[in-house]
Write an enzyme that holds these catalytic residues in place. Structure first.
Site, PDB file in Angstrom:
ATOM      1  N   SER A 124     -55.954  15.165  14.619  1.00  0.00           N
ATOM      2  CA  SER A 124     -54.999  14.225  15.194  1.00  0.00           C
ATOM      3  C   SER A 124     -55.665  13.410  16.287  1.00  0.00           C
ATOM      4  CB  SER A 124     -53.856  15.040  15.796  1.00  0.00           C
ATOM      5  OG  SER A 124     -53.099  14.249  16.673  1.00  0.00           O
ATOM      6  N   TYR A 149     -50.493  22.391  21.107  1.00  0.00           N
ATOM      7  CA  TYR A 149     -50.649  21.843  19.752  1.00  0.00           C
ATOM      8  C   TYR A 149     -51.967  21.065  19.652  1.00  0.00           C
ATOM      9  CZ  TYR A 149     -50.362  18.414  16.009  1.00  0.00           C
ATOM     10  OH  TYR A 149     -50.667  17.618  14.934  1.00  0.00           O
ATOM     11  N   LYS A 153     -55.750  21.666  17.487  1.00  0.00           N
ATOM     12  CA  LYS A 153     -56.496  20.706  16.665  1.00  0.00           C
ATOM     13  C   LYS A 153     -57.947  20.629  17.158  1.00  0.00           C
ATOM     14  CE  LYS A 153     -53.223  19.664  13.909  1.00  0.00           C
ATOM     15  NZ  LYS A 153     -53.300  20.244  12.562  1.00  0.00           N
TER      16      LYS A 153
HETATM   17  P1  NAD Z   1     -45.126  19.369   7.930  1.00  0.00           P
HETATM   18  O1  NAD Z   1     -44.529  20.343   8.874  1.00  0.00           O
HETATM   19  O2  NAD Z   1     -44.214  18.477   7.166  1.00  0.00           O
HETATM   20  O3  NAD Z   1     -46.059  20.128   6.878  1.00  0.00           O
HETATM   21  C1  NAD Z   1     -46.759  21.308   7.206  1.00  0.00           C
HETATM   22  C2  NAD Z   1     -46.478  22.334   6.121  1.00  0.00           C
HETATM   23  O4  NAD Z   1     -47.184  23.530   6.435  1.00  0.00           O
HETATM   24  C3  NAD Z   1     -44.988  22.698   6.026  1.00  0.00           C
HETATM   25  O5  NAD Z   1     -44.558  22.565   4.685  1.00  0.00           O
HETATM   26  C4  NAD Z   1     -44.931  24.159   6.497  1.00  0.00           C
HETATM   27  O6  NAD Z   1     -43.927  24.882   5.826  1.00  0.00           O
HETATM   28  C5  NAD Z   1     -46.342  24.637   6.170  1.00  0.00           C
HETATM   29  N1  NAD Z   1     -46.806  25.751   7.005  1.00  0.00           N
HETATM   30  C6  NAD Z   1     -46.762  25.862   8.362  1.00  0.00           C
HETATM   31  N2  NAD Z   1     -47.286  27.050   8.735  1.00  0.00           N
HETATM   32  C7  NAD Z   1     -47.684  27.687   7.595  1.00  0.00           C
HETATM   33  C8  NAD Z   1     -48.276  28.944   7.324  1.00  0.00           C
HETATM   34  N3  NAD Z   1     -48.577  29.804   8.298  1.00  0.00           N
HETATM   35  N4  NAD Z   1     -48.533  29.281   6.040  1.00  0.00           N
HETATM   36  C9  NAD Z   1     -48.235  28.439   5.022  1.00  0.00           C
HETATM   37  N5  NAD Z   1     -47.646  27.236   5.216  1.00  0.00           N
HETATM   38  C10 NAD Z   1     -47.376  26.861   6.494  1.00  0.00           C
HETATM   39  O7  NAD Z   1     -46.194  18.505   8.762  1.00  0.00           O
HETATM   40  P2  NAD Z   1     -46.953  17.170   8.356  1.00  0.00           P
HETATM   41  O8  NAD Z   1     -46.415  16.057   9.179  1.00  0.00           O
HETATM   42  O9  NAD Z   1     -47.039  17.033   6.890  1.00  0.00           O
HETATM   43  O10 NAD Z   1     -48.388  17.500   8.954  1.00  0.00           O
HETATM   44  C11 NAD Z   1     -49.397  18.098   8.172  1.00  0.00           C
HETATM   45  C12 NAD Z   1     -50.606  18.398   9.061  1.00  0.00           C
HETATM   46  O11 NAD Z   1     -51.031  17.185   9.676  1.00  0.00           O
HETATM   47  C13 NAD Z   1     -50.315  19.374  10.191  1.00  0.00           C
HETATM   48  O12 NAD Z   1     -51.427  20.201  10.366  1.00  0.00           O
HETATM   49  C14 NAD Z   1     -50.115  18.466  11.385  1.00  0.00           C
HETATM   50  O13 NAD Z   1     -50.414  19.109  12.579  1.00  0.00           O
HETATM   51  C15 NAD Z   1     -51.116  17.356  11.088  1.00  0.00           C
HETATM   52  N6  NAD Z   1     -50.781  16.089  11.754  1.00  0.00           N
HETATM   53  C16 NAD Z   1     -49.550  15.541  11.583  1.00  0.00           C
HETATM   54  C17 NAD Z   1     -49.220  14.368  12.267  1.00  0.00           C
HETATM   55  C18 NAD Z   1     -47.851  13.753  12.123  1.00  0.00           C
HETATM   56  O14 NAD Z   1     -47.506  12.894  12.932  1.00  0.00           O
HETATM   57  N7  NAD Z   1     -47.064  14.115  11.115  1.00  0.00           N
HETATM   58  C19 NAD Z   1     -50.166  13.735  13.114  1.00  0.00           C
HETATM   59  C20 NAD Z   1     -51.417  14.314  13.244  1.00  0.00           C
HETATM   60  C21 NAD Z   1     -51.719  15.493  12.555  1.00  0.00           C
HETATM   61  N1  UFG Z   2     -40.772   7.161  21.785  1.00  0.00           N
HETATM   62  C1  UFG Z   2     -39.620   6.649  22.338  1.00  0.00           C
HETATM   63  N2  UFG Z   2     -38.428   7.250  22.030  1.00  0.00           N
HETATM   64  C2  UFG Z   2     -38.350   8.339  21.203  1.00  0.00           C
HETATM   65  C3  UFG Z   2     -39.541   8.853  20.634  1.00  0.00           C
HETATM   66  C4  UFG Z   2     -40.744   8.246  20.957  1.00  0.00           C
HETATM   67  O1  UFG Z   2     -39.649   5.679  23.091  1.00  0.00           O
HETATM   68  O2  UFG Z   2     -37.241   8.838  20.968  1.00  0.00           O
HETATM   69  C5  UFG Z   2     -42.067   6.488  22.074  1.00  0.00           C
HETATM   70  C6  UFG Z   2     -43.104   7.382  22.743  1.00  0.00           C
HETATM   71  O3  UFG Z   2     -42.936   7.362  24.134  1.00  0.00           O
HETATM   72  C7  UFG Z   2     -44.407   6.740  22.243  1.00  0.00           C
HETATM   73  C8  UFG Z   2     -44.046   6.202  20.859  1.00  0.00           C
HETATM   74  O4  UFG Z   2     -42.629   6.105  20.834  1.00  0.00           O
HETATM   75  O5  UFG Z   2     -44.740   5.642  23.062  1.00  0.00           O
HETATM   76  C9  UFG Z   2     -44.494   7.119  19.713  1.00  0.00           C
HETATM   77  O6  UFG Z   2     -44.021   8.440  19.962  1.00  0.00           O
HETATM   78  P1  UFG Z   2     -44.046   9.567  18.829  1.00  0.00           P
HETATM   79  O7  UFG Z   2     -43.385  10.776  19.407  1.00  0.00           O
HETATM   80  O8  UFG Z   2     -43.491   9.036  17.560  1.00  0.00           O
HETATM   81  O9  UFG Z   2     -45.592   9.813  18.564  1.00  0.00           O
HETATM   82  P2  UFG Z   2     -46.755  10.265  19.565  1.00  0.00           P
HETATM   83  O10 UFG Z   2     -47.757   9.149  19.573  1.00  0.00           O
HETATM   84  O11 UFG Z   2     -46.249  10.714  20.853  1.00  0.00           O
HETATM   85  O12 UFG Z   2     -47.344  11.556  18.816  1.00  0.00           O
HETATM   86  C10 UFG Z   2     -47.650  11.576  17.417  1.00  0.00           C
HETATM   87  C11 UFG Z   2     -47.456  12.976  16.872  1.00  0.00           C
HETATM   88  C12 UFG Z   2     -48.502  13.908  17.439  1.00  0.00           C
HETATM   89  C13 UFG Z   2     -49.865  13.363  17.220  1.00  0.00           C
HETATM   90  C14 UFG Z   2     -49.987  11.951  17.752  1.00  0.00           C
HETATM   91  C15 UFG Z   2     -51.314  11.387  17.343  1.00  0.00           C
HETATM   92  O13 UFG Z   2     -46.190  13.471  17.212  1.00  0.00           O
HETATM   93  O14 UFG Z   2     -48.431  15.131  16.766  1.00  0.00           O
HETATM   94  O15 UFG Z   2     -48.954  11.131  17.199  1.00  0.00           O
HETATM   95  O16 UFG Z   2     -51.482  10.107  17.836  1.00  0.00           O
HETATM   96  F1  UFG Z   2     -50.763  14.147  17.843  1.00  0.00           F
END
Ligand code: NAD
Ligand code: UFG
Length: 337
Positions: A124, A149, A153
């Protein structure tokens, strides 16, 4: 390739599974359904006319995970499984370190034992912390993370880099995602947050469909063009496609590569709100609220390395991201069922 996709029924994992299947790869999903739902498999089947093999297994259960490795000969792993709620990680650090670190170590150990050396890991942009100038470049390395979190990562990146140093057969791609949003254009797959969403676009989606009254904009006094936070949003289908390129890259190289996956463009909160209003043909109410602790003003990617190493560029713009998010919200008022 036969690819093990951990977390494959989740938001990004399900979209990536569709892209893999569409390109003729074989997919085996491992997910404990903690944050997803078995019906995602029906949706994948509707889209791809085939159902991936599925194991309801917790990666913390090493012996059950071993069975998956015994029963399948994998060419590669894409590792999505993990917990991802930033705020929750602050109040439950042990749970987060247990799942995201101990679970991952089980996986890496079994990969080594069974001779599966190619892996793409979901990292991330949060690992850059608040230390660097935008656009964030891979060569900056790891910054100071501000929550458990983010630290999981960072630790996974360090662990995998050490594995690559010690075991020369390993090929590791650490994808640093920026802000994935949107949904599959079919409306069959998308993000289903539990309870009140923490992230911007899932929150706006609930304002658009009338479930929440108004968006709280966290701060309008940042040093940005309208004072609200700037992020690099990427359509989840573009992000899914980046994984295919990354796994193909991993299968042809050794060592470790860190690669940003974003669009390279930053949008303010108010710009995203405007794009969503265009998508849903409504004016969406908002109010300015205090800054959210831990937020940075601006975050966007330098995308040159993704272009250079993976020949990856995004296809979809912010309007399409919002259209597909709204389409999924309208078609799935009760989530994926
Ligand atoms: P998500 O929660 O939709 O998907 C993660 C999946 O992993 C879920 O289906 C959950 O049931 C499964 N899981 C969690 N713990 C587990 C375990 N112990 N064993 C087996 N399955 C397990 O999340 P996502 O948004 O699809 O994110 C996927 C990956 O990308 C994550 O590692 C997350 O940290 C990373 N990531 C997501 C974002 C974002 O904004 N969505 C940003 C940066 C990184
Ligand atoms: N924001 C609002 N109102 C809300 C939610 C968010 O104003 O209700 C703003 C935040 O302050 C930020 C922007 O919208 O400026 C984006 O916020 P998000 O919560 O959507 O995303 P973040 O950038 O904070 O974080 C996300 C994921 C993290 C990841 C990161 C990587 O949640 O897991 O992107 O860039 F690590």
């Amino acid at each position: 390739m036969r690819v093990l996709v951990t977390g494959g029924t989740g938001y990004i994992g399900s979209h990536t599974t569709v892209e893999l299947l569409n390109l003729g790869h074989e997919v085996v999903i491992v997910d404990n359904l903690y944050n997803s739902n078995i019906h995602v498999l029906d949706r994948i089947e509707r889209l791809c006319h085939q159902r991936p093999k599925f194991y309801e297994v917790d990666i913390l259960d090493k012996e059950k995970l071993r069975t998956v490795f015994k029963e399948n000969e994998f060419d590669a792993v894409i590792h999505f499984a993990g917990y991802k709620a930033v705020g929750e990680s602050v109040s439950k650090p042990i749970t987060y370190y247990q799942n995201n670190i101990a679970g991952s170590l089980n996986l890496y150990e079994l990969m080594n034992e069974y001779g599966v050396y190619n892996i793409v890991f979901s990292s991330s942009a949060t690992v850059y912390g608040d230390n660097f100038e935008v656009p964030f470049k891979e060569e900056y390395g790891l910054g100071d993370t501000t929550n458990p979190y983010g630290t999981t990562k960072k630790f996974n990146e360090m662990i995998l880099s050490d594995i690559a140093k010690a075991h020369e057969k390993f090929s590791i791609v650490l994808l640093r995602y920026f802000n994935p949003i949107g949904a599959h254009p079919s409306g069959l797959l998308g993000e289903v947050p539990n309870g009140i969403p923490n992230n911007l676009v899932p929150y706006i989606a609930k304002v658009a469909n009338g479930e929440l009254p108004c968006l709280n904009v966290f701060g309008d006094d940042y040093d940005t063009k309208d004072g609200t936070g700037v992020r690099d949003y990427i359509h989840v289908v573009d992000l899914a496609k980046a994984h295919i390129k990354a796994i193909e890259y991993a299968s042809k190289h050794n060592g470790v590569e860190v690669i940003n996956v974003g669009s390279g463009k930053g949008y303010t909160v108010l710009e995203v709100l405007k794009a969503y209003e265009k998508a849903c043909h409504k004016t969406l109410p908002y109010k300015i609220s205090p800054r959210r602790p831990g937020d940075i003003a601006t975050c966007y990617a330098d995308t040159h390395k993704a272009k250079q190493l993976l020949d990856f560029e995004v296809e979809f713009d912010i309007d399409k991201m919002c259209e597909d998010s709204y389409n999924f919200t309208l078609k799935n008022p009760n989530g994926i069922e």
